[in-house]
Motif scaffolding. Structure first.
Motif, PDB file in Angstrom:
ATOM      1  N   ALA A 157       0.818  -1.218   0.000  1.00  9.70           N
ATOM      2  CA  ALA A 157       0.000   0.000   0.000  1.00  9.70           C
ATOM      3  C   ALA A 157       0.847   1.260   0.000  1.00  9.70           C
ATOM      4  O   ALA A 157       0.352   2.351  -0.285  1.00  9.70           O
ATOM      5  CB  ALA A 157      -0.951   0.003   1.196  1.00  9.70           C
ATOM      6  N   GLY A 158       2.134   1.141   0.324  1.00 11.14           N
ATOM      7  CA  GLY A 158       2.999   2.314   0.320  1.00 11.14           C
ATOM      8  C   GLY A 158       3.876   2.392  -0.914  1.00 11.14           C
ATOM      9  O   GLY A 158       4.775   3.222  -1.001  1.00 11.14           O
ATOM     10  N   ARG A 160       4.317   1.798  -5.470  1.00 10.10           N
ATOM     11  CA  ARG A 160       3.629   1.971  -6.746  1.00 10.10           C
ATOM     12  C   ARG A 160       3.809   0.716  -7.572  1.00 10.10           C
ATOM     13  O   ARG A 160       4.922   0.375  -7.941  1.00 10.10           O
ATOM     14  CB  ARG A 160       4.238   3.125  -7.541  1.00 10.10           C
ATOM     15  N   GLU A 304       7.703  -0.148  -7.686  1.00 10.27           N
ATOM     16  CA  GLU A 304       8.783   0.835  -7.794  1.00 10.27           C
ATOM     17  C   GLU A 304       9.863   0.605  -6.738  1.00 10.27           C
ATOM     18  O   GLU A 304      11.046   0.485  -7.063  1.00 10.27           O
ATOM     19  CB  GLU A 304       8.198   2.248  -7.636  1.00 10.27           C
ATOM     20  N   TYR A 348      -9.150   5.504  -6.604  1.00 12.79           N
ATOM     21  CA  TYR A 348      -8.959   6.950  -6.728  1.00 12.79           C
ATOM     22  C   TYR A 348      -8.132   7.345  -7.941  1.00 12.79           C
ATOM     23  O   TYR A 348      -8.296   8.430  -8.490  1.00 12.79           O
ATOM     24  CB  TYR A 348      -8.303   7.508  -5.458  1.00 12.79           C
TER      25      TYR A 348
ATOM     26  N   ARG B  31      11.822  10.207   1.081  1.00 16.19           N
ATOM     27  CA  ARG B  31      11.658  10.570  -0.325  1.00 16.19           C
ATOM     28  C   ARG B  31      10.292  10.102  -0.856  1.00 16.19           C
ATOM     29  O   ARG B  31       9.539  10.864  -1.473  1.00 16.19           O
ATOM     30  CB  ARG B  31      12.774   9.932  -1.163  1.00 16.19           C
ATOM     31  N   LEU B  32       9.961   8.844  -0.593  1.00 21.72           N
ATOM     32  CA  LEU B  32       8.717   8.292  -1.128  1.00 21.72           C
ATOM     33  C   LEU B  32       7.495   8.921  -0.458  1.00 21.72           C
ATOM     34  O   LEU B  32       6.471   9.139  -1.105  1.00 21.72           O
ATOM     35  CB  LEU B  32       8.701   6.767  -0.973  1.00 21.72           C
ATOM     36  N   GLU B  35       7.221  12.186  -2.372  1.00 24.78           N
ATOM     37  CA  GLU B  35       6.866  12.052  -3.797  1.00 24.78           C
ATOM     38  C   GLU B  35       5.462  11.495  -4.003  1.00 24.78           C
ATOM     39  O   GLU B  35       4.784  11.833  -4.965  1.00 24.78           O
ATOM     40  CB  GLU B  35       7.874  11.141  -4.500  1.00 24.78           C
ATOM     41  N   ASN B  36       5.065  10.590  -3.147  1.00 23.54           N
ATOM     42  CA  ASN B  36       3.770   9.932  -3.331  1.00 23.54           C
ATOM     43  C   ASN B  36       2.718  10.424  -2.342  1.00 23.54           C
ATOM     44  O   ASN B  36       1.791   9.683  -2.000  1.00 23.54           O
ATOM     45  CB  ASN B  36       3.943   8.414  -3.214  1.00 23.54           C
ATOM     46  N   ASP B  39      -0.953   9.972  -3.229  1.00 25.58           N
ATOM     47  CA  ASP B  39      -1.368   8.575  -3.145  1.00 25.58           C
ATOM     48  C   ASP B  39      -1.641   8.183  -1.694  1.00 25.58           C
ATOM     49  O   ASP B  39      -2.640   7.541  -1.391  1.00 25.58           O
ATOM     50  CB  ASP B  39      -0.288   7.654  -3.728  1.00 25.58           C
ATOM     51  N   PHE B  40      -0.738   8.580  -0.813  1.00 24.17           N
ATOM     52  CA  PHE B  40      -0.921   8.216   0.593  1.00 24.17           C
ATOM     53  C   PHE B  40      -2.216   8.793   1.139  1.00 24.17           C
ATOM     54  O   PHE B  40      -2.948   8.131   1.867  1.00 24.17           O
ATOM     55  CB  PHE B  40       0.279   8.675   1.429  1.00 24.17           C
TER      56      PHE B  40
END
Lengths: 442, 442
Positions: A157-158, A160, A304, A348, B31-32, B35-36, B39-40
């Motif tokens: 879930a964390g 990509r 990723e 989403y 970083r993630l 960047e995301n 999404d989170f």
């Protein structure tokens, strides 16, 4: 801020469970629920009690089952006040859909193994679960006890997800494996699969790829946070695969597997799109998926940060499916006892589903061409004119000298261009016959 | 009964996160997270906000990191009111233990990648999490992004685990793989692993098996619902494996891997016991684990209903570990937003940990014996007298005729009996040298 443990269930009150369906999976679920009752109590934090089992035939002999639990009125069972969780293992679409929606609307959590239903009606089911604030679990719908649903929903879930691909149908893998290892024809391998119980009396859903396509729809939806339905999945079964195809593949170091492939691609507009497809696929025999034998399943997930992960196991059968159902049941029951909800539907990202014609694929084309000087150059020119690069071209001498066998492996190109190319080859006077067209991967 | 969705977090209020440690993993996590971020927010149901990062060296250059987020006072960061979840990626035991206990006691959920800490102090950590009703997640502590912790805690929660075994340390697998594929000595392979960053400057924890033993303790605890600590795990590293051992194994179709093996056995009293061990192991080269190359990990889980499941992937490194940490973070944050708790510690089965001497194992013994008539019979008699059956005995001629090489593979016997047998062989006048003793499996 301190999180509080929320009990929606008075302490000590058991969680009531209804099981709909008493086939192979239902029978195992009921058996394990009874045999491991103490374990379930500990793992959940309270006892689980089986309230009833809905069956279609009340008269059938069911050794060890208390007849008072049986009913042929599934809807009434679902609606009983003392039923908190409904386990659906009937199969089919319309009837279980009605029952599951009734359960969700009545505030019961649902555990289902029904891939066809989830792949066809995810929106309606998910909306009903969200409205009622209950759980809809379906780990068993994809690859039985291989926990790929839970992994996509929770563990990754964390991250990509970039690509999900693998063998998700045991019946077709059994058939292709038998053809590969024994040289059997498709018909003989299917007959053997039927005899051993790996194929159903009507094998259509498996051999035409529909079962795998339902699973691909579910995996793509979860992985890409986008609704992908059964109808969005390009689907091609294994019924046209011949012993000659298998033999030709083996000779050049390839193995034919029915793969489900879900991936993100970049559309012409630069936007991400998703695609899901199921088709026979040539993969290098050195690829781990090529060694997946019998009715086993194996799924790769490329993400990723996590990189490439692989999950392997028995993807079908009563016991493994029951294991997945019971894992979900423990989760749903924990939430009934302690509060909280499982991660629900997550769409989403809402990416567009790519037109399959726009998806980059690679073809392996086996054909008979006229044996005349210059024919190879002419055919190569046709590919080149369509912008399709060739990776390998192999020409084999035939006994009759009126034609030659030409096997062409392309680089990646638009599926629609490759398909047009095949149509053009078939129409060409130089091509006597396009014997087989199989996509390549890996 | 209808489950209610419980919000312990006012709607829209972000979930505050503190990251402790800014090494390879911490840097990737930060970083993630950034960047995301969108999404989170979607996956959690509310935004996550990074409140601060605890580092040991404030002066170090950290490109792209807002210096205002950095602090060298980890404890104060943990105790900030706007921190809801603490991510611990420092490593070590005592210092992170203090910080994690402070976080849990203050009602913050914790995500840690710290296998040594979890394997050594699970009771204290778990008690603190239970008392505060918060989550303690540690997927990243075992095999990074391979979601074996989540699978044992959730997906297989309705099943009975019988055995967990596999390759859980990337450094030692890299070294053994290099020795196998190139014939390198242990020292050269270790030097190569260090040069490429697969081994740390002080490789002790990896090469002595301590890292794998921590993971085995965690896996056994989860799988068998029983507390198994680091000290309960029998542990033998790879430092004594020689190029000759590898060569001898290869010649007879075996591969040497450092395996973690967790299983249930039946004690003399008929009761179930658990055992966990880590040691170099000979497995048939045809076994899928034998093909696990470089620093990859692969874990088999055998369960009653699910059958045999296998999980494969990159078990170490900044990115895969960050993936696991972030998956846990999404779970912990969802619970902060929506209520509910992750499955906590489950040690209800409380099985005894078997004495390793009582565990059935199999030995591969390579020795030099006197080259005299009857020596083979005498040695076979010694095994027989101890009740140890032999599966294969191979005698090889040596250049010097004063001795012969004898390679014995036993059937399963009590570890203590096998060990005594080796001591007896070493003391025997007929045995010039026991060159190597390696256990077998698979």
């Amino acid at each position: 801020m301190t999180a509080q443990e929320t009990t929606t269930q008075p302490a000590g009150k058991p969680v009531g469970v209804a099981v709909l369906g008493m086939g192979t999976v239902g029978t195992e679920v009921v058996r394990l629920l009874r045999e491991n009752a103490d374990d379930f109590t500990h793992r959940i934090g309270g006892p689980v009690e089986l309230r009833g089992i809905a069956v279609s035939d009340l008269g059938k002999d069911r050794p060890g089952i208390d007849r008072a639990l049986l009913t042929d009125d599934a809807l009434s069972l679902v609606n009983r006040d003392d039923v908190d969780i409904v386990v659906e293992v009937i199969g089919g679409i319309d009837y279980p859909r009605e029952l599951i929606l009734a359960a969700l609307n009545a505030g019961k959590s649902v555990v289902t193994a029904n891939k066809a239903l989830v792949a066809a009606h995810a929106d309606a089911l998910s909306e009903a679960a969200d409205n009622a604030g209950v759980d809809l679990y379906f780990e068993a719908a994809v690859a039985a006890a291989i926990p790929v649903v839970g992994m996509l929903r929770r563990s990754l879930a964390g991250d990509r997800i970039e690509r999900i691909f693998g063998i998700v149908n045991g019946t077709t893998n059994f058939i292709l494996d038998a053809m590969t290892s024994t040289g059997a024809t498709y018909e003989d391998a299917l007959a053997e699969a039927t005899r051993l119980g790996y194929a159903e009396a009507d094998p259509t859903a498996d051999v035409e790829g529909h079962d795998a396509a339902s699973k691909a729809a579910i995996l793509a939806s979860l992985g890409f946070h986008t609704r992908v339905n059964f109808d969005d999945v390009y689907c091609e079964g294994i019924t046209r695969i011949t012993a000659e195809d298998i033999d030709a593949a083996t000779k050049v170091g390839y193995t034919i597997k029915l793969l489900a492939i879900c991936e993100k691609i970049t559309g012409d507009d630069g936007e991400e799109q998703v695609t899901a497809r199921v088709h026979p696929t040539l993969i290098p025999s050195s690829h781990p998926l090529a060694s997946v034998s019998k009715s086993y399943n194996a799924i790769y997930v490329d993400a990723e940060a996590a990189g490439s992960l692989m999950f392997y196991g028995n993807g079908a059968g009563g016991d493994p499916t029951a294991s997945a159902v019971l894992g979900d049941l423990v989760g749903a029951a924990r939430n009934k006892v302690h509060g909280g909800r499982a991660p629900g539907d997550s769409t989403y990202a809402n990416l567009a589903v790519a037109d399959f014609g726009d998806v980059p694929t690679r073809y392996h084309i086996d054909m008979l061409v006229n044996d005349r000087t210059g024919v190879l150059a002419d055919i190569a020119t046709r590919f080149s004119a369509k912008g399709i690069s060739l990776r390998t071209v192999r020409q084999e001498e035939q006994e009759r000298h009126s034609h030659a066998r030409l096997i062409v492996v392309t680089h990646q190109a638009r599926e629609a261009d490759l398909r047009d190319m095949v149509a053009e080859l078939e129409a060409s006077e130089d091509v006597q016959k396009v014997s087989s067209v199989i996509r390549l991967d890996g």
